[in-house]
Design an enzyme around this catalytic site. Sequence first.
Site, mmCIF file in Angstrom:
data_model
loop_
_atom_site.group_PDB
_atom_site.id
_atom_site.type_symbol
_atom_site.label_atom_id
_atom_site.label_comp_id
_atom_site.label_asym_id
_atom_site.label_seq_id
_atom_site.Cartn_x
_atom_site.Cartn_y
_atom_site.Cartn_z
ATOM 1 N N GLY A 43 -2.599 8.300 -4.203
ATOM 2 C CA GLY A 43 -1.946 9.519 -4.687
ATOM 3 C C GLY A 43 -0.690 9.858 -3.911
ATOM 4 O O GLY A 43 -0.424 9.326 -2.835
ATOM 5 N N ASP A 44 0.100 10.736 -4.486
ATOM 6 C CA ASP A 44 1.270 11.345 -3.842
ATOM 7 C C ASP A 44 1.518 12.615 -4.667
ATOM 8 O O ASP A 44 0.577 13.124 -5.301
ATOM 9 C CB ASP A 44 2.470 10.378 -3.857
ATOM 10 C CG ASP A 44 3.603 10.839 -2.932
ATOM 11 O OD1 ASP A 44 3.483 10.663 -1.709
ATOM 12 O OD2 ASP A 44 4.595 11.410 -3.423
ATOM 13 N N THR A 50 -4.382 13.532 5.235
ATOM 14 C CA THR A 50 -2.968 13.684 5.610
ATOM 15 C C THR A 50 -2.780 14.972 6.412
ATOM 16 O O THR A 50 -2.153 14.980 7.480
ATOM 17 C CB THR A 50 -2.062 13.672 4.360
ATOM 18 O OG1 THR A 50 -2.434 12.567 3.545
ATOM 19 C CG2 THR A 50 -0.609 13.570 4.739
ATOM 20 N N LYS A 109 5.366 3.322 8.330
ATOM 21 C CA LYS A 109 4.222 4.218 8.509
ATOM 22 C C LYS A 109 2.921 3.408 8.553
ATOM 23 O O LYS A 109 2.081 3.583 9.430
ATOM 24 C CB LYS A 109 4.179 5.190 7.326
ATOM 25 C CG LYS A 109 3.055 6.199 7.372
ATOM 26 C CD LYS A 109 2.820 6.901 6.026
ATOM 27 C CE LYS A 109 4.068 7.544 5.475
ATOM 28 N NZ LYS A 109 3.774 8.421 4.315
ATOM 29 N N SER A 143 -6.857 5.805 3.687
ATOM 30 C CA SER A 143 -6.847 4.882 2.541
ATOM 31 C C SER A 143 -7.207 3.471 3.007
ATOM 32 O O SER A 143 -7.956 2.757 2.342
ATOM 33 C CB SER A 143 -5.464 4.844 1.885
ATOM 34 O OG SER A 143 -5.278 5.933 1.016
ATOM 35 N N LYS A 186 5.265 1.677 -3.093
ATOM 36 C CA LYS A 186 5.254 3.035 -3.663
ATOM 37 C C LYS A 186 5.512 2.905 -5.148
ATOM 38 O O LYS A 186 6.125 1.935 -5.590
ATOM 39 C CB LYS A 186 6.365 3.891 -3.036
ATOM 40 C CG LYS A 186 6.132 5.373 -3.156
ATOM 41 C CD LYS A 186 5.272 5.887 -2.025
ATOM 42 C CE LYS A 186 4.821 7.295 -2.235
ATOM 43 N NZ LYS A 186 4.138 7.821 -1.016
ATOM 44 N N LYS A 197 0.858 -1.193 0.000
ATOM 45 C CA LYS A 197 0.000 0.000 0.000
ATOM 46 C C LYS A 197 0.882 1.226 0.000
ATOM 47 O O LYS A 197 1.821 1.329 0.796
ATOM 48 C CB LYS A 197 -0.884 -0.005 1.262
ATOM 49 C CG LYS A 197 -1.820 1.185 1.344
ATOM 50 C CD LYS A 197 -3.074 0.955 0.528
ATOM 51 C CE LYS A 197 -3.878 2.222 0.263
ATOM 52 N NZ LYS A 197 -3.471 2.921 -0.988
HETATM 53 P P1 NDP Z 1 0.980 17.752 -4.284
HETATM 54 O O1 NDP Z 1 1.462 17.397 -5.634
HETATM 55 O O2 NDP Z 1 -0.464 17.951 -4.050
HETATM 56 O O3 NDP Z 1 1.721 19.057 -3.770
HETATM 57 C C1 NDP Z 1 3.109 19.111 -3.686
HETATM 58 C C2 NDP Z 1 3.519 20.511 -3.283
HETATM 59 O O4 NDP Z 1 4.916 20.526 -2.999
HETATM 60 C C3 NDP Z 1 3.303 21.528 -4.388
HETATM 61 O O5 NDP Z 1 3.086 22.791 -3.837
HETATM 62 C C4 NDP Z 1 4.633 21.460 -5.131
HETATM 63 O O6 NDP Z 1 4.931 22.628 -5.878
HETATM 64 C C5 NDP Z 1 5.607 21.298 -3.990
HETATM 65 N N1 NDP Z 1 6.769 20.541 -4.457
HETATM 66 C C6 NDP Z 1 6.767 19.305 -5.014
HETATM 67 N N2 NDP Z 1 8.004 18.948 -5.338
HETATM 68 C C7 NDP Z 1 8.798 19.960 -4.998
HETATM 69 C C8 NDP Z 1 10.181 20.174 -5.071
HETATM 70 N N3 NDP Z 1 11.010 19.254 -5.596
HETATM 71 N N4 NDP Z 1 10.667 21.357 -4.578
HETATM 72 C C9 NDP Z 1 9.836 22.285 -4.057
HETATM 73 N N5 NDP Z 1 8.503 22.128 -3.955
HETATM 74 C C10 NDP Z 1 8.003 20.984 -4.413
HETATM 75 O O7 NDP Z 1 1.562 16.602 -3.338
HETATM 76 P P2 NDP Z 1 1.117 16.233 -1.846
HETATM 77 O O8 NDP Z 1 0.658 17.437 -1.120
HETATM 78 O O9 NDP Z 1 0.250 15.047 -1.942
HETATM 79 O O10 NDP Z 1 2.513 15.733 -1.250
HETATM 80 C C11 NDP Z 1 3.388 16.592 -0.520
HETATM 81 C C12 NDP Z 1 4.292 15.754 0.357
HETATM 82 O O11 NDP Z 1 3.469 14.998 1.275
HETATM 83 C C13 NDP Z 1 5.140 14.700 -0.363
HETATM 84 O O12 NDP Z 1 6.343 14.536 0.337
HETATM 85 C C14 NDP Z 1 4.308 13.421 -0.225
HETATM 86 O O13 NDP Z 1 5.107 12.281 -0.341
HETATM 87 C C15 NDP Z 1 3.772 13.610 1.184
HETATM 88 N N6 NDP Z 1 2.579 12.842 1.542
HETATM 89 C C16 NDP Z 1 1.454 12.888 0.785
HETATM 90 C C17 NDP Z 1 0.340 12.173 1.174
HETATM 91 C C18 NDP Z 1 -0.946 12.238 0.413
HETATM 92 O O14 NDP Z 1 -1.904 11.617 0.869
HETATM 93 N N7 NDP Z 1 -1.051 12.957 -0.674
HETATM 94 C C19 NDP Z 1 0.353 11.310 2.358
HETATM 95 C C20 NDP Z 1 1.574 11.394 3.127
HETATM 96 C C21 NDP Z 1 2.638 12.123 2.708
HETATM 97 P P3 NDP Z 1 4.424 22.757 -7.403
HETATM 98 O O15 NDP Z 1 2.971 23.059 -7.317
HETATM 99 O O16 NDP Z 1 5.244 23.848 -7.955
HETATM 100 O O17 NDP Z 1 4.715 21.425 -8.029
HETATM 101 O O1 2IT Z 2 3.061 8.876 1.510
HETATM 102 C C1 2IT Z 2 1.897 8.462 1.706
HETATM 103 O O2 2IT Z 2 1.561 7.940 2.764
HETATM 104 C C2 2IT Z 2 0.929 8.614 0.627
HETATM 105 N N1 2IT Z 2 1.264 9.195 -0.408
HETATM 106 C C3 2IT Z 2 -0.451 8.042 0.770
HETATM 107 C C4 2IT Z 2 -0.446 6.568 0.502
HETATM 108 C C5 2IT Z 2 -1.811 5.927 0.457
HETATM 109 O O3 2IT Z 2 -1.825 4.750 0.078
HETATM 110 O O4 2IT Z 2 -2.824 6.548 0.763
#
Ligand code: NDP
Ligand code: 2IT
Length: 453
Positions: free
Chosen positions: A165-166, A209, A114, A385, A126, A90
């Site tokens: 998603g991520d 999240t 996690k 999830s 992943k 997952k």
């Molecule tokens: P999104 O794509 O929705 O948003 C990512 C954000 O971070 C955007 O503002 C993006 O800017 C910025 N960003 C991405 N890459 C970079 C980079 N290399 N340098 C600077 N800024 C960057 O992703 P999420 O919000 O889903 O994910 C954000 C973080 O949270 C990640 O580390 C992800 O692994 C983690 N995460 C996500 C979960 C989820 O459920 N979605 C769960 C747990 C953790 P821009 O718009 O310019 O691309």
């Molecule tokens: O980093 C994370 O935990 C996620 N991007 C969400 C993973 C999930 O299966 O909901």
Amino acid sequence: MHDATQRVMDRVIQLDPNQPEFIQAVTSFLGSVDKLVEDIPQILYHKVLDRMVEPERVIMFRIPWFDDDGLLQLNRGFRIQMNSALGPYKGGMRLHPSVNLSILKFLAFEQTFKNSLTGLSLGGGKGGSDFNPKGKSDGEVMRFCQSLMLELGRHIGEDTDVPAGDIGVGGREIGYMYGQYKRIHNKSVGILTGKGPSFGGSYIRPEATGYGLVYLSAAMLGAEGKSLDGKSCLISGSGNVAQYTAEKLLKMGSKVLTMSDSSGVLIDPSGIDADKLAYIKTLKNVRRGRIAEYAQKYKGATYIPHNGSASTNPIWEVKADYAFPCATQNEINAEDAKNLVANKIQLVGEGANMPTTLQAEEILMEGGVLLAPGKASNAGGVAVSGLEMAQNSQRMQWSPEQVDAQLLTIMKNIYSNISQAADKYSTKNNFVDGANIAGFLKVSDAMIAQGYV
Ligand code: NDP
Ligand code: 2IT
């Protein structure tokens, strides 16, 4: 470090010297669980650590798709099926040009612990692609997602591997992937999470999240007699996690001073309130614009271009009480950490995965900052999830209130488990050790019980 632990570390470096993010994640993990190997000899006897750092399976494939000009484009796709000791693999799918094996292996590795911390039966995985969604039309994103699922679909399943998603993958992409899976396999089953609520998605999954991060941070602060109410907060990123972290912080009475994207940093000293946050959601999720536009609309705000090439990130120089990195890995380096400590930031709650470098982690903890590591503090997303998978298996949909209540309980339990593990095996408030150890113990037990796989 114990000799046997050091040998595991050396072997990872020797086998994959060009995977710095994976090596970083393993270094942090082994540094913590090394404290167990004397007390629990089965870990070494059964070579649990050696097995744990090797993915059960890595799938790599090509993704051909047609752009709007009718030209054939190619990307590389991946799925890391890291560890299935606790349940189906997952974890999310990331679409970003930087995606490579090192990044996805670190993410899958962290995901394993996690998912264990959530208390649900979820293994770790992943995946993703080096596809860059920026500037692509809906049609191009759809054709890409369909081609990706044409191959990925044969490797996943509701009891095998359930992506989500991520970075770069939200409701739109999950919808396209799900539609394609259904078309090929002729099955309406929960093979992805983060689906729309009208076709099997769970309420609160988009929020989970960010909300979970705030719930865990509140629990951590509460234990120190502190709260979020009336406190100023820094958030980096402006995507899914950042937006719902901001939303929940506002509900808790905090003031949100910053957000950012990969082009720059936005600072609004009067606070990003609910109306301004609604503007950001439309800007980023619907218009897919840049955060710089905010500073043109709201005159008191400042925008500082920053693409990661400078030695420090200006967002971590802003004075505040708490900081929530919600963008990407290694966005807080040692110099940033020194700035946070100098500004007397009291808590760093990691919304992103591994946003803090190893050196920065040390500087923050030595500086007395409460550090909530991502594998614990951002676990709310995958936890919901897991609840989506449960709803899909039951062919039921729970109310937003039911899901939110379960999320809150899960995050409080995570806090209490990592804090107890820190007290027992490490030092009070070393939540990095606490999360690594509490997450590890359950996976290790399951791996030993299931024999040599
Ligand atoms: P999104 O794509 O929705 O948003 C990512 C954000 O971070 C955007 O503002 C993006 O800017 C910025 N960003 C991405 N890459 C970079 C980079 N290399 N340098 C600077 N800024 C960057 O992703 P999420 O919000 O889903 O994910 C954000 C973080 O949270 C990640 O580390 C992800 O692994 C983690 N995460 C996500 C979960 C989820 O459920 N979605 C769960 C747990 C953790 P821009 O718009 O310019 O691309
Ligand atoms: O980093 C994370 O935990 C996620 N991007 C969400 C993973 C999930 O299966 O909901």
